[in-house]
Write a protein that holds these residues in place. Structure first.
Motif, PDB file in Angstrom:
ATOM      1  N   LEU A  68      90.964  91.659  63.733  1.00  0.00           N
ATOM      2  CA  LEU A  68      89.986  91.906  62.672  1.00  0.00           C
ATOM      3  C   LEU A  68      90.038  93.359  62.204  1.00  0.00           C
ATOM      4  O   LEU A  68      89.845  93.636  61.015  1.00  0.00           O
ATOM      5  N   SER A  69      90.297  94.284  63.115  1.00  0.00           N
ATOM      6  CA  SER A  69      90.417  95.687  62.708  1.00  0.00           C
ATOM      7  C   SER A  69      91.626  95.867  61.787  1.00  0.00           C
ATOM      8  O   SER A  69      91.588  96.652  60.841  1.00  0.00           O
ATOM      9  N   ARG A  70      92.681  95.122  62.080  1.00  0.00           N
ATOM     10  CA  ARG A  70      93.870  95.163  61.229  1.00  0.00           C
ATOM     11  C   ARG A  70      93.575  94.553  59.861  1.00  0.00           C
ATOM     12  O   ARG A  70      94.003  95.088  58.826  1.00  0.00           O
ATOM     13  N   ILE A  71      92.850  93.474  59.820  1.00  0.00           N
ATOM     14  CA  ILE A  71      92.499  92.830  58.554  1.00  0.00           C
ATOM     15  C   ILE A  71      91.653  93.757  57.698  1.00  0.00           C
ATOM     16  O   ILE A  71      91.810  93.823  56.471  1.00  0.00           O
ATOM     17  N   ASP A  72      90.748  94.500  58.321  1.00  0.00           N
ATOM     18  CA  ASP A  72      89.908  95.438  57.576  1.00  0.00           C
ATOM     19  C   ASP A  72      90.762  96.507  56.906  1.00  0.00           C
ATOM     20  O   ASP A  72      90.527  96.867  55.740  1.00  0.00           O
ATOM     21  N   VAL A  73      91.782  97.008  57.610  1.00  0.00           N
ATOM     22  CA  VAL A  73      92.693  97.999  57.039  1.00  0.00           C
ATOM     23  C   VAL A  73      93.502  97.380  55.900  1.00  0.00           C
ATOM     24  O   VAL A  73      93.693  97.995  54.845  1.00  0.00           O
ATOM     25  N   LEU A  74      93.981  96.155  56.090  1.00  0.00           N
ATOM     26  CA  LEU A  74      94.774  95.488  55.068  1.00  0.00           C
ATOM     27  C   LEU A  74      93.948  95.201  53.816  1.00  0.00           C
ATOM     28  O   LEU A  74      94.450  95.312  52.689  1.00  0.00           O
ATOM     29  N   LYS A  75      92.690  94.850  54.004  1.00  0.00           N
ATOM     30  CA  LYS A  75      91.822  94.588  52.858  1.00  0.00           C
ATOM     31  C   LYS A  75      91.666  95.826  51.999  1.00  0.00           C
ATOM     32  O   LYS A  75      91.729  95.766  50.768  1.00  0.00           O
ATOM     33  N   ARG A  76      91.465  96.976  52.653  1.00  0.00           N
ATOM     34  CA  ARG A  76      91.354  98.233  51.916  1.00  0.00           C
ATOM     35  C   ARG A  76      92.663  98.573  51.219  1.00  0.00           C
ATOM     36  O   ARG A  76      92.680  99.024  50.071  1.00  0.00           O
ATOM     37  N   ASP A  90      94.440  99.521  78.117  1.00  0.00           N
ATOM     38  CA  ASP A  90      94.343 100.157  76.809  1.00  0.00           C
ATOM     39  C   ASP A  90      94.449  99.101  75.724  1.00  0.00           C
ATOM     40  O   ASP A  90      95.372  98.279  75.732  1.00  0.00           O
ATOM     41  N   GLN A  91      93.501  99.142  74.781  1.00  0.00           N
ATOM     42  CA  GLN A  91      93.537  98.247  73.632  1.00  0.00           C
ATOM     43  C   GLN A  91      93.674  99.089  72.372  1.00  0.00           C
ATOM     44  O   GLN A  91      92.948 100.068  72.187  1.00  0.00           O
ATOM     45  N   VAL A  92      94.614  98.722  71.515  1.00  0.00           N
ATOM     46  CA  VAL A  92      94.938  99.515  70.331  1.00  0.00           C
ATOM     47  C   VAL A  92      94.313  98.864  69.097  1.00  0.00           C
ATOM     48  O   VAL A  92      94.613  97.720  68.771  1.00  0.00           O
ATOM     49  N   TYR A  93      93.453  99.607  68.403  1.00  0.00           N
ATOM     50  CA  TYR A  93      92.796  99.121  67.200  1.00  0.00           C
ATOM     51  C   TYR A  93      93.304  99.898  65.986  1.00  0.00           C
ATOM     52  O   TYR A  93      93.641 101.077  66.080  1.00  0.00           O
ATOM     53  N   ALA A  94      93.343  99.238  64.834  1.00  0.00           N
ATOM     54  CA  ALA A  94      93.708  99.893  63.577  1.00  0.00           C
ATOM     55  C   ALA A  94      92.461 100.490  62.941  1.00  0.00           C
ATOM     56  O   ALA A  94      91.382  99.900  63.011  1.00  0.00           O
ATOM     57  N   GLN A  95      92.613 101.653  62.322  1.00  0.00           N
ATOM     58  CA  GLN A  95      91.479 102.345  61.735  1.00  0.00           C
ATOM     59  C   GLN A  95      91.865 102.914  60.376  1.00  0.00           C
ATOM     60  O   GLN A  95      92.887 103.585  60.235  1.00  0.00           O
TER      61      GLN A  95
END
Length: 247
Positions: A9-17, A59-64
């Motif tokens: 979902l963090s990746r989708i938020d970046v892609l949407k922007r 470690d979990q990697v999130y997109a921002q």
């Protein structure tokens, strides 16, 4: 919802922007003076307790989505034959006076009002080198604009078109299609290069932006499929657990 879904979902938020930015670039392909926007994103780690690490952490990697910046590369210059059109080649911005204060622009498609005031496409007065409204009297029907911004008629020089810059262009805040709000002090460009009867076009590369749009859409679809797959897997696990007989 497990961590896999949150990461997706963090990746989708970046892609949407990214989709919004790219679509806006394409919409302004023909907007004079428009500068392409780019997305800046990063990854950040979240440490969680778990068995996957030697010290009990994973470690979990999130997109921002970090920020949006503009590509200020020069757009192509084209001839218009209109004496009030002016293009900047190289460094600098025109300054215009709006109801919200002074704004900067690379769009030199100007017009002359009945009172002689030179304005941009939205009716904002264009400023001269001294920060005053640029006014050409009715008798100044024929005029020329030199490369340094000097405006002249047969009677001699009338003034100079203002061209300013800022120390860091990335501090400029976009307002609308072609206006930029300065957040730091401006200073005059020492040796501007202006071209009368020409305009600087948008620096948007339609082919590149369209390709990027397709890549974003494909990445979005794959990420969304991952979320659906994880959701199905989790639901199947729940169904299996609840279906087992209790002893």
């Amino acid at each position: 919802m497990d961590s896999t879904a949150y990461i997706a979902l963090s990746r989708i938020d970046v892609l949407k922007r990214g989709l919004e930015i790219t679509a806006n670039n394409l919409a302004n392909e023909n907007t004079d003076g428009f500068k392409t926007s780019r997305q800046m994103f990063s990854q950040y780690l979240v440490h969680q307790k778990g068995p996957g690490h030697i010290n009990g952490e994973t470690d979990q990697v999130y997109a921002q989505d970090k920020a949006t910046f503009r590509d200020f590369i020069q757009g192509p210059l084209r001839s218009t034959g209109n004496a009030t059109d002016v293009a900047i080649n190289g460094e600098g911005y025109f300054a215009v006076r709006t109801t919200q204060g002074v704004r900067l622009t690379r769009n030199g498609q100007f017009t002359r009002r009945l009172d002689g005031t030179i304005t941009d496409g939205s009716g904002n007065p264009v400023l001269d080198r001294n920060g005053r409204n640029l006014v050409l009297r009715q008798e100044n029907e024929d005029f020329t604009i030199a490369k340094d911004g000097t405006i002249s008629t047969n009677d001699g020089a009338l003034g100079m078109l203002g061209v300013v810059t800022v120390r860091n262009p990335q501090t400029l805040v976009a307002e609308g299609q072609y206006l930029l709000k300065p957040t730091t002090p401006t200073q005059p460009v020492a040796m501007p290069e202006l071209h009368q009867a020409m305009l600087e076009g948008s620096n948007v590369n339609a082919v590149s932006e369209t390709t990027h749009l397709v890549e974003i859409q494909r990445d979005y679809d794959l990420t969304f499929q991952l979320i659906q797959t994880e959701s199905t897997r989790n639901q199947n696990a729940i169904d299996k657990i609840t279906a087992e007989p209790t002893t």
